[in-house]
Write a protein that holds these residues in place. Structure first.
Motif, short mmCIF file in Angstrom:
data_model
loop_
_atom_site.label_atom_id
_atom_site.label_comp_id
_atom_site.label_asym_id
_atom_site.label_seq_id
_atom_site.Cartn_x
_atom_site.Cartn_y
_atom_site.Cartn_z
N GLY A 1 8.84 5.35 13.54
CA GLY A 1 8.77 4.83 12.17
C GLY A 1 7.51 4.01 12.02
O GLY A 1 7.28 3.08 12.78
N VAL B 1 6.31 2.38 9.04
CA VAL B 1 6.11 1.67 7.77
C VAL B 1 6.38 0.18 7.99
O VAL B 1 5.68 -0.45 8.80
N GLY C 1 8.83 -2.03 9.41
CA GLY C 1 9.13 -2.57 10.74
C GLY C 1 8.20 -1.99 11.80
O GLY C 1 7.65 -2.72 12.65
N GLU D 1 5.31 8.71 13.07
CA GLU D 1 5.80 8.64 11.68
C GLU D 1 5.99 10.06 11.17
O GLU D 1 5.06 10.88 11.19
N ARG D 2 7.20 10.32 10.69
CA ARG D 2 7.57 11.64 10.20
C ARG D 2 6.74 12.05 8.97
O ARG D 2 6.38 13.19 8.79
N ASN E 1 6.22 0.29 0.16
CA ASN E 1 7.34 0.97 -0.52
C ASN E 1 7.86 0.15 -1.70
O ASN E 1 8.30 0.69 -2.69
N CYS E 2 7.78 -1.18 -1.56
CA CYS E 2 8.27 -2.03 -2.65
C CYS E 2 7.41 -1.88 -3.91
O CYS E 2 7.83 -2.26 -5.00
N VAL F 1 10.32 12.05 15.93
CA VAL F 1 10.97 11.92 17.23
C VAL F 1 12.39 12.48 17.07
O VAL F 1 13.15 12.01 16.22
N SER G 1 12.40 1.95 14.37
CA SER G 1 12.38 1.39 13.01
C SER G 1 12.43 2.54 12.01
O SER G 1 11.52 2.72 11.20
N TYR H 1 18.39 -2.65 -7.09
CA TYR H 1 17.04 -3.04 -7.50
C TYR H 1 16.11 -1.84 -7.67
O TYR H 1 15.27 -1.84 -8.57
N ASP I 1 15.85 -1.62 8.37
CA ASP I 1 17.00 -1.17 7.57
C ASP I 1 18.07 -0.47 8.40
O ASP I 1 19.20 -0.30 7.94
N LEU J 1 16.21 -5.15 3.60
CA LEU J 1 15.13 -5.80 2.85
C LEU J 1 13.87 -5.85 3.71
O LEU J 1 13.95 -5.86 4.95
N ALA J 2 12.73 -5.93 3.02
CA ALA J 2 11.45 -5.85 3.73
C ALA J 2 11.19 -7.09 4.60
O ALA J 2 10.65 -6.97 5.70
P1 FAD Z 1 10.88 2.00 6.40
O1 FAD Z 1 9.88 1.06 5.87
O2 FAD Z 1 11.62 2.82 5.44
O3 FAD Z 1 10.21 2.88 7.49
C1 FAD Z 1 10.93 3.83 8.21
C2 FAD Z 1 10.02 5.01 8.51
O4 FAD Z 1 10.51 5.67 9.65
C3 FAD Z 1 10.00 6.04 7.41
O5 FAD Z 1 8.71 6.21 6.87
C4 FAD Z 1 10.52 7.32 8.07
O6 FAD Z 1 9.81 8.47 7.65
C5 FAD Z 1 10.25 7.05 9.53
N1 FAD Z 1 11.16 7.76 10.43
C6 FAD Z 1 12.51 7.78 10.39
N2 FAD Z 1 13.00 8.49 11.42
C7 FAD Z 1 11.94 8.95 12.11
C8 FAD Z 1 11.82 9.75 13.27
N3 FAD Z 1 12.88 10.19 13.91
N4 FAD Z 1 10.58 10.01 13.72
C9 FAD Z 1 9.51 9.55 13.07
N5 FAD Z 1 9.55 8.80 11.99
C10 FAD Z 1 10.76 8.49 11.50
N6 FAD Z 1 12.65 -4.68 -0.01
C11 FAD Z 1 12.42 -5.95 -0.41
O7 FAD Z 1 12.69 -6.89 0.34
N7 FAD Z 1 11.91 -6.19 -1.66
C12 FAD Z 1 11.58 -5.21 -2.52
O8 FAD Z 1 11.10 -5.45 -3.63
C13 FAD Z 1 11.80 -3.87 -2.11
N8 FAD Z 1 11.50 -2.84 -2.94
C14 FAD Z 1 11.70 -1.56 -2.50
C15 FAD Z 1 11.39 -0.52 -3.36
C16 FAD Z 1 11.58 0.77 -2.96
C17 FAD Z 1 11.25 1.89 -3.88
C18 FAD Z 1 12.05 1.04 -1.65
C19 FAD Z 1 12.25 2.45 -1.19
C20 FAD Z 1 12.38 0.01 -0.79
C21 FAD Z 1 12.20 -1.30 -1.21
N9 FAD Z 1 12.53 -2.37 -0.38
C22 FAD Z 1 12.33 -3.65 -0.81
C23 FAD Z 1 13.13 -2.16 0.94
C24 FAD Z 1 12.10 -2.21 2.02
O9 FAD Z 1 11.09 -1.33 1.71
C25 FAD Z 1 12.77 -1.87 3.33
O10 FAD Z 1 13.73 -2.85 3.61
C26 FAD Z 1 11.80 -1.80 4.48
O11 FAD Z 1 10.78 -0.88 4.23
C27 FAD Z 1 12.54 -1.42 5.77
O12 FAD Z 1 11.63 -1.22 6.80
P2 FAD Z 1 11.95 -0.17 7.95
O13 FAD Z 1 10.79 -0.20 8.87
O14 FAD Z 1 13.28 -0.43 8.49
O15 FAD Z 1 12.03 1.20 7.22
#
Ligand code: FAD
Length: 842
Positions: free
Chosen positions: A11, A13, A15, A36-37, A45-46, A84, A115, A164, A287, A304-305
């Motif tokens: 992942g 993005v 995290g 990253e997929r 993303n927010c 992965v 992540s 949201y 998440d 949340l981010a």
């Molecule tokens: P992500 O940022 O989603 O990253 C996960 C990544 O992992 C993805 O890109 C996915 O393609 C990749 N992935 C998954 N499985 C695999 C695999 N097996 N191999 C390779 N890659 C993989 N939060 C806030 O706090 N405030 C906000 O205003 C807010 N607004 C948002 C608006 C939108 C439209 C969205 C979609 C989300 C928003 N969020 C907001 C939530 C916030 O973006 C997430 O909480 C945060 O991005 C989580 O981070 P993460 O790393 O867990 O997941």
């Protein structure tokens, strides 16, 4: 040696990218590979909805990092379009699939960070895979939505889900000129917050032209021509050119679960305080993980981010031997909904109830900054705290300005374990453009500390709605404010007259004291308390009452009110002709005064308006600019009940602008008694008389008639209810009264129900069970019983007239009727009916 670790990240993005850069900052020697997929890494993303809406015009600004730039600066091996697909924990290897080349290969690791985030939920409803249905998670989704808007120029969209993302997408689509129906299964949007905090958001959505369907689910989609037909649980079909699904997200746990990592009861990956899974070499963040709620300790998923970024840093620290600890998630969140912001931190009241934790709450409605400095807006803030220790458990706020600042201070207070007394003492930044010497956070602390210290007893809207005959509701606002609406059945004595008029209040009843926002109610309680009255202050006053009872949202404009839409910037006060105020109506009007009440808290704007209208000639008009969101409803209700004409009502930049033309005849407000006997809600002060003939003696019909009568009385109408034939039974005393009757009269007496509590339902009587059931449901839903409604009507000045001729025919004597009933004939009834605008026969 430890620094030469090979670390893989799944992942790229929020995290994933945070973990990668922190790892590099901790070790120049480590080998870091990030998979990253998708095509993009570390994108905002927010920010996606704001690009769709056009606020962020430049798409590239969302791409915070490119693989090339990140490699150049951090020397991270970034593999986009690579998924992965498997983890071999024994061998400490992952299997990665290059999605472009279609090849799989293995990569070993010393430590692995997962992540993978959370995927949008797509429930298996019929037609879910139809074309034109979108979700929004990444840049590709955003591009697809933008391309559809540009190519197909949709006119109508359905957004499913009012979280949201749904709210932000609703705003974005409206900004693109698309009509939006927002469908939400719950009775409120932004479900994590409490309903009364969200009620202004409902109002805002409707004001912005959104067709808001609460308590409604989507049953299916069907492609129809170029568009879609969306079936709702209400039975309706809504036509749409595109659909946005935003029903929530589900942690991506397949990879972890297939590898045998522990998945919690929330269906997210279980980690310890170091973000380590049950495998010591594998960490998980963001998440996809299960967290503990900071306040309740309950396992939760809070996607949340902020938490994702902090957890990533903690995982990286631990990989390099720094034992940092993640101290749970408190769910601090904020959302922009057109001109409003709604935010929260810690536990909501609903969550506290679910967790069975003791709590008390206060509602306040202060200005976002000093009222005398232009541009202040009212904030509605709710503080939840431990009733014994005063420890802060949660905070929520809604308003056009200053919500973020207050929520953030409360978030820190919760983290630090502060109490409401600590809030009262916080030294916060202050200058008139930014705050007040007593900041809303201090003020919430004062109010809550008064409760914890026992200086004032408070009650809540639920207490008022279920008031018993041993309680009376006292409203200490001015008569002019009462004309904007009041709690049915309340007695009105303005605060400043209270000391002189104490004798008018019943000493044998508990007084539930209300004002506009809770402050004057508190002062009144201090007076009453010291004069031996038992009383409680309604926290948040009438404003909170309206939010709780949902009276703020979705109201149709009162009949006869003319409202033009807001077509642009409202001129600043004194800036004559300077703005693009919808001016058609203004042109022909003699607007002789302009008032800037934007910094004034409720009831300031309405009081200023009244003062200005008093001072001008009939036919002339006043323009008023207010920051209090409730003013929109207040000014309409005030004009409706005073007879002045609301010529224009608009909004811009969160401010409400109204133009009011003074009525030619003396307005009802001018005729209000300044002093005298306790004025019960609007009794005898309205120009709009209403009459009702209550012919039926059936429970449901009697209920309906009294609900209408109380509602009309609360809206300032003078109501006369004329009871004839079977309707007389509603007014009978429940006890047997010893009066002389002949045999026929006695027989009638036996056969007819004695009083409001013994009436039967017109349908589904079921041997009395139907009536008992409906009474039970009414109790459960806090609807007043018929005897309570009758009492409330009497208190509101509703005239109850028993038809003398029917009494004579049916042998009902004066002594058998409840107190407060007049006897009258047809002439009296016709006289009332002729002076009124509504005449009902029930
Ligand atoms: P992500 O940022 O989603 O990253 C996960 C990544 O992992 C993805 O890109 C996915 O393609 C990749 N992935 C998954 N499985 C695999 C695999 N097996 N191999 C390779 N890659 C993989 N939060 C806030 O706090 N405030 C906000 O205003 C807010 N607004 C948002 C608006 C939108 C439209 C969205 C979609 C989300 C928003 N969020 C907001 C939530 C916030 O973006 C997430 O909480 C945060 O991005 C989580 O981070 P993460 O790393 O867990 O997941």
């Amino acid at each position: 040696m430890a620094d030469r670790k090979k670390i893989l990240i799944v992942g790229g993005v929020a995290g994933g990218a945070s973990a990668a850069t922190r790892l590099r900052r901790l070790s120049e020697d480590a080998e870091i590979v990030m998979f990253e997929r998708g095509e993009h890494i570390s994108f905002a993303n927010c920010g996606l909805p704001y690009h769709i809406g056009g606020t962020i015009a430049d798409r590239e600004r969302l791409l915070v990092q490119t693989p090339e730039a990140m490699h150049k600066r951090y020397r991270i091996d970034i593999r986009t379009r690579t998924e992965v697909v498997r983890i071999d924990r024994e061998k400490r290897q992952v299997v990665a699939r290059d999605l472009q080349a279609g090849k799989e290969y293995t990569e070993s690791y010393d430590a692995l960070i997962l992540s993978p985030g959370a995927a949008p939920v797509r429930p298996p409803i019929p037609g879910i895979d139809s074309r034109g249905i979108f979700t929004l998670r990444n840049v590709a989704d955003m591009d697809a939505i933008n391309a559809a808007i540009e190519q197909h120029k949709p006119r109508r969209a359905v957004v499913v889900g009012g979280g949201y993302i749904g709210l932000e997408m609703t705003e974005a689509l409206r900004q693109r000129g698309i009509d939006v129906t927002l469908v939400e299964l719950a009775e409120q949007v932004f479900i994590a917050a409490d309903p009364e905090i969200v009620e202004p958001v409902h109002q805002e959505l409707r004001r912005q032209g959104v067709d808001l369907r609460l308590g409604t689910s989507v049953q299916g989609f069907a492609e129809q021509g170029e568009g879609l037909s969306v079936s709702l649980s209400s039975g309706e079909q809504v036509q749409a050119d595109m659909v946005i699904l935003s029903i929530g997200v589900r942690p991506e746990t397949k990879l972890a679960a297939d590898a045998g990592l522990e998945i919690g009861k929330t269906r997210a990956i279980v980690v310890d305080e170091h973000m380590r899974t049950c495998d010591q070499a594998i960490y998980a963040v963001g998440d996809a993980v299960q967290v503990r709620n900071f306040v309740s300790g309950i396992e939760s998923v809070i996607p949340l981010a902020g938490p994702a970024n902090r957890q990533a840093r903690i995982a990286a620290d631990n990989i390099f031997g720094r034992p940092s600890v993640y101290r749970d998630t408190q769910g601090t969140a904020i959302c922009k909904v057109f001109d409003l912001a709604v935010g929260m931190t810690g536990m909501s009241e609903k969550a506290l109830q679910r967790a069975d934790m003791p709590y008390e709450k206060v509602h306040i409605h202060p200005a976002s900054h000093a009222g005398y400095y232009p541009g202040a807006h009212q904030i509605s803030l709710k503080l939840l705290f431990d009733p014994t220790t005063g420890k802060v458990l949660g905070g929520q706020a809604v308003g056009a300005d200053g919500v973020d600042k207050r929520i953030d201070v409360l978030a820190v207070a919760i983290r630090a374990g502060l109490s409401v007394h600590d809030l009262a003492e916080q030294e916060l930044s202050y200058a008139p453009p930014y705050g007040s010497a007593k900041d809303p956070v201090n003020y919430a602390g004062f109010v809550a500390a008064n409760v914890v210290d026992g200086d004032v007893k408070i009650c809540h809207v639920a207490d008022v709605l279920s008031a018993t005959p041993d309680q009376a509701i006292l409203d200490v606002r001015t008569p002019a404010e009462m004309q904007t609406g009041a709690i049915p059945g309340s007695i009105n004595i303005p605060l400043d007259d209270l000391r002189e008029r104490l004798a008018e209040l019943p000493k044998d009843k508990e007084l539930l004291v209300s004002c506009q926002v809770g402050l004057r109610g508190y002062l009144a309680c201090r007076i009453l308390d010291q004069h031996g009255y038992t009383c409680r202050n309604l926290s948040g006053g009438y404003k909170t009452y309206m939010a709780v009872t949902g009276m703020m949202g979705g109201d149709e404009p009162p009949a006869g009110r003319e409202v033009t839409s807001d077509t642009g910037e409202a001129p600043l006060v004194g800036e004559k002709g300077g703005g693009a105020m919808p001016a058609e109506s203004e042109k022909s009007l003699d607007v002789v005064r302009r008032i800037d009440a934007s910094g004034l808290q409720c009831p300031g704007p309405i009081m200023q308006l009244k003062g200005a209208v008093d001072a001008i000639e009939p036919g002339q008009a006043v323009q008023v600019l207010a920051g209090d969101p409730g003013f929109e409803r207040d000014v309409a209700a005030w004009c409706n009940s005073t007879g002045h004409r609301l010529v224009d009502l608009g909004r811009s930049n969160g401010h409400i602008s109204a133009i009011v033309q003074k009525n030619g005849v003396q307005a009802a407000a001018d005729r209000l008694p300044a002093t005298g006997t306790a004025t019960q809600v609007e009794a005898g002060i309205s120009k709009k008389n209403k009459t009702m003939v209550v012919f039926s003696g059936e429970l449901d019909k009697a209920l309906a008639s009294f609900i209408i009568a109380n509602g009309a009385a609360a809206m300032g109408s003078k109501v006369t209810m004329f009871f004839t034939f079977w309707g007389l039974n509603v007014l009978r005393r429940p006890e047997k009264v010893g009066v002389a009757k002949n045999l026929v009269e006695r027989m009638f007496g036996w056969m007819m129900p004695r009083g409001a509590d013994r009436l039967k339902l017109s349908k589904m009587h079921m041997g009395g069970a139907g009536a008992a059931m409906i009474k039970g449901i009414m109790r459960k839903k806090n609807v007043q019983s018929l005897p309570e409604l009758i009492e409330a009507a009497k208190k509101s000045g509703v005239r109850l007239v028993a038809c003398a001729m029917s009494m004579d025919l049916m042998g009902i004597k004066r002594e058998e009727l409840i107190d407060g009933v007049e006897e009258g004939g047809v002439a009296m009834y016709l006289d009332s009916a002729e002076s009124g605008t509504v005449n009902l026969f029930i």
